[in-house]
Design a protein around this motif. Structure first.
Motif, short mmCIF file in Angstrom:
data_model
loop_
_atom_site.label_atom_id
_atom_site.label_comp_id
_atom_site.label_asym_id
_atom_site.label_seq_id
_atom_site.Cartn_x
_atom_site.Cartn_y
_atom_site.Cartn_z
N ALA A 131 0.86 -1.19 0.00
CA ALA A 131 0.00 0.00 0.00
C ALA A 131 0.88 1.23 0.00
CB ALA A 131 -0.90 0.00 1.22
N GLU A 132 0.44 2.26 -0.71
CA GLU A 132 1.20 3.51 -0.73
C GLU A 132 0.23 4.68 -0.68
OE1 GLU A 132 4.28 5.81 -3.67
OE2 GLU A 132 4.52 3.66 -3.38
N ASN A 133 0.52 5.62 0.20
CA ASN A 133 -0.27 6.84 0.34
C ASN A 133 0.63 8.03 0.03
OD1 ASN A 133 -2.61 5.50 1.31
ND2 ASN A 133 -1.60 5.29 3.29
N GLU A 134 0.02 9.10 -0.50
CA GLU A 134 0.77 10.30 -0.83
C GLU A 134 0.00 11.53 -0.40
OE1 GLU A 134 1.15 10.03 -5.08
OE2 GLU A 134 2.96 8.80 -4.93
N GLY A 135 0.74 12.56 -0.07
CA GLY A 135 0.14 13.86 0.22
C GLY A 135 0.64 14.88 -0.78
N HIS A 136 -0.28 15.68 -1.32
CA HIS A 136 0.07 16.65 -2.35
C HIS A 136 -0.29 18.06 -1.91
CE1 HIS A 136 0.66 13.33 -5.14
NE2 HIS A 136 -0.47 12.82 -4.67
N PHE A 137 0.35 19.03 -2.54
CA PHE A 137 0.04 20.44 -2.30
C PHE A 137 -0.44 21.03 -3.61
CE2 PHE A 137 1.34 24.93 -2.06
CZ PHE A 137 0.58 25.29 -0.97
N ILE A 138 -1.65 21.36 -3.70
CA ILE A 138 -2.34 21.96 -4.85
C ILE A 138 -2.41 21.00 -6.04
CG2 ILE A 138 -2.41 23.86 -6.51
CD1 ILE A 138 -1.25 25.66 -4.35
N SER A 139 -1.29 20.49 -6.55
CA SER A 139 -1.35 19.57 -7.69
C SER A 139 -0.54 18.31 -7.36
CB SER A 139 -0.78 20.24 -8.94
OG SER A 139 0.62 20.30 -8.88
N LYS A 140 -0.71 17.30 -8.20
CA LYS A 140 0.00 16.04 -7.97
C LYS A 140 1.50 16.18 -8.22
CE LYS A 140 -3.51 12.68 -8.22
NZ LYS A 140 -3.64 11.29 -8.04
N LYS A 141 1.93 17.22 -8.89
CA LYS A 141 3.36 17.44 -9.13
C LYS A 141 4.08 17.89 -7.86
CE LYS A 141 2.98 18.49 -14.00
NZ LYS A 141 3.18 19.50 -15.04
N ALA A 142 3.34 18.52 -6.95
CA ALA A 142 3.94 19.00 -5.70
C ALA A 142 3.67 17.99 -4.58
CB ALA A 142 3.37 20.37 -5.34
N LYS A 143 4.45 16.94 -4.58
CA LYS A 143 4.28 15.86 -3.60
C LYS A 143 4.94 16.26 -2.29
CE LYS A 143 4.95 11.78 -5.22
NZ LYS A 143 5.54 10.51 -5.65
N LEU A 144 4.18 16.18 -1.19
CA LEU A 144 4.72 16.52 0.12
C LEU A 144 5.33 15.32 0.82
CD1 LEU A 144 1.90 18.87 1.47
CD2 LEU A 144 4.17 19.52 0.66
N TRP A 145 4.65 14.17 0.72
CA TRP A 145 5.12 12.99 1.43
C TRP A 145 4.57 11.73 0.77
CZ3 TRP A 145 1.13 10.01 3.16
CH2 TRP A 145 -0.09 10.64 3.37
N THR A 146 5.23 10.62 1.02
CA THR A 146 4.73 9.29 0.65
C THR A 146 4.94 8.37 1.84
OG1 THR A 146 6.85 8.65 -0.28
CG2 THR A 146 5.20 9.46 -1.82
N ALA A 147 4.05 7.42 1.95
CA ALA A 147 4.17 6.42 3.03
C ALA A 147 3.82 5.06 2.45
CB ALA A 147 3.24 6.77 4.18
N ALA A 148 4.84 4.25 2.22
CA ALA A 148 4.63 2.91 1.65
C ALA A 148 4.65 1.88 2.78
CB ALA A 148 5.73 2.60 0.65
N GLN A 149 3.72 0.95 2.70
CA GLN A 149 3.63 -0.14 3.67
C GLN A 149 3.67 -1.46 2.93
OE1 GLN A 149 -0.14 1.01 5.37
NE2 GLN A 149 0.89 1.81 7.18
N GLU A 150 4.33 -2.45 3.55
CA GLU A 150 4.43 -3.78 2.96
C GLU A 150 4.16 -4.82 4.06
OE1 GLU A 150 8.18 -3.23 -0.01
OE2 GLU A 150 8.61 -3.34 2.12
N GLN A 151 3.62 -5.95 3.64
CA GLN A 151 3.44 -7.05 4.57
C GLN A 151 3.68 -8.35 3.82
OE1 GLN A 151 -0.56 -7.82 6.15
NE2 GLN A 151 0.35 -8.12 8.16
N PHE A 152 4.50 -9.21 4.41
CA PHE A 152 4.79 -10.52 3.83
C PHE A 152 4.44 -11.57 4.88
CE2 PHE A 152 7.79 -7.48 2.01
CZ PHE A 152 7.47 -7.61 0.66
N ILE A 153 3.48 -12.43 4.56
CA ILE A 153 3.03 -13.47 5.49
C ILE A 153 3.39 -14.82 4.88
CG2 ILE A 153 1.09 -14.44 6.77
CD1 ILE A 153 -0.38 -11.78 6.27
N TYR A 154 4.14 -15.62 5.64
CA TYR A 154 4.57 -16.95 5.19
C TYR A 154 3.80 -18.00 6.00
CZ TYR A 154 8.58 -14.55 3.11
OH TYR A 154 9.39 -13.73 2.36
N SER A 160 7.05 -2.12 7.39
CA SER A 160 6.93 -3.44 6.79
C SER A 160 6.70 -4.45 7.92
CB SER A 160 8.19 -3.84 6.03
OG SER A 160 8.40 -2.98 4.95
N GLU A 161 5.94 -5.47 7.61
CA GLU A 161 5.74 -6.59 8.53
C GLU A 161 6.12 -7.87 7.83
OE1 GLU A 161 1.75 -6.99 10.01
OE2 GLU A 161 2.09 -5.58 11.62
N ILE A 162 6.87 -8.70 8.53
CA ILE A 162 7.20 -10.03 8.06
C ILE A 162 6.65 -10.99 9.12
CG2 ILE A 162 9.03 -11.64 7.42
CD1 ILE A 162 10.79 -9.15 6.87
#
Length: 166
Positions: A38-61, A97-99
Motif C-alpha cells: 500500500a502507498e499513500n501520498e500527500g500533495h500540495f495543490i497539484s500532484k506534481k507538488a508531492k509533500l510525502w509518501t508512506a509505503a507499507q508492505e506485509q509478507f506473510i509466510y 513493513s511486517e514479516i
C-alpha cells in the motif's frame, strides 16, 4: 477445523481479495507467501507538488507442520526473516513493513507457546527516516484450537481466530 490443509485454505480464501498469494516450493515447510503493498501520498495543490509518501508492505509466510518442535520453529523463522528482508523496498517513502511466519500445526508444546510470546524483531532503517520492520511468528494449533503470538501480532491473532472461528 478438521486439519491443517483446511485451515490454510480457509485463511488463503479470506486473504485472496487483499493479498498477492504465491505458492512456495522449496525444502522448507513454508507452503504459501502472501504479499500486501500500500502507498499513500500527500500533495500540495497539484500532484506534481508531492509533500510525502508512506509505503507499507506485509509478507506473510504459511508453514504446514504436523508436530512443531524448536528446531523446525527456529529454522523456518530464520528462512522467513531472511527471505522477507530481501523483499523489503527500503528507502525514502518507506514507512513500515511486517514479516510474519504463520505456523499451522496439528499440535504444539507449551515450550513453543512460551517461545512465540517472546519472539519478535523490530528493525529501524536510518533512525526510522526510512521506516521500520516488524517480524513476529504466529502459531495456530488445530488440536488445541489456539492462535498464539507475541504482543506485536495481536491483530493477526484476532484476524486468524475470526477466520478459523476459534
Amino acid at each position: 477445523m478438521e486439519n491443517r490443509r483446511d485451515a490454510i485454505d480457509k485463511i488463503l480464501q479470506a486473504y485472496m481479495p487483499f493479498y498477492n498469494i504465491h505458492k512456495v516450493e522449496n525444502d522448507t515447510p513454508v507452503t504459501f507467501r502472501c504479499d500486501y503493498f500500500a502507498e499513500n501520498e500527500g500533495h500540495f495543490i497539484s500532484k506534481k507538488a508531492k509533500l510525502w509518501t508512506a509505503a507499507q508492505e506485509q509478507f506473510i509466510y504459511f508453514a504446514d507442520i504436523e508436530k512443531m518442535d524448536m528446531d523446525v520453529f527456529n529454522s523456518v523463522n530464520n528462512y522467513v526473516l531472511s527471505d522477507g528482508m530481501d523483499r523489503l523496498n527500503i528507502g525514502p517513502g518507506h514507512m513500515s513493513s511486517e514479516i510474519v511466519s504463520v505456523f499451522i500445526c496439528s499440535e504444539c508444546s507449551d515450550e513453543i507457546y512460551n517461545k512465540v510470546k517472546k519472539s519478535a524483531v523490530r528493525k529501524n532503517f536510518r533512525f526510522t527516516l526510512h521506516g521500520w520492520m516488524d517480524f513476529f511468528p504466529v502459531v495456530v494449533s488445530i488440536k488445541d484450537r489456539k492462535v498464539i503470538s507475541s504482543g506485536t501480532g495481536k491483530d493477526m491473532v484476532r484476524s486468524i481466530s475470526r477466520i478459523l472461528m476459534f
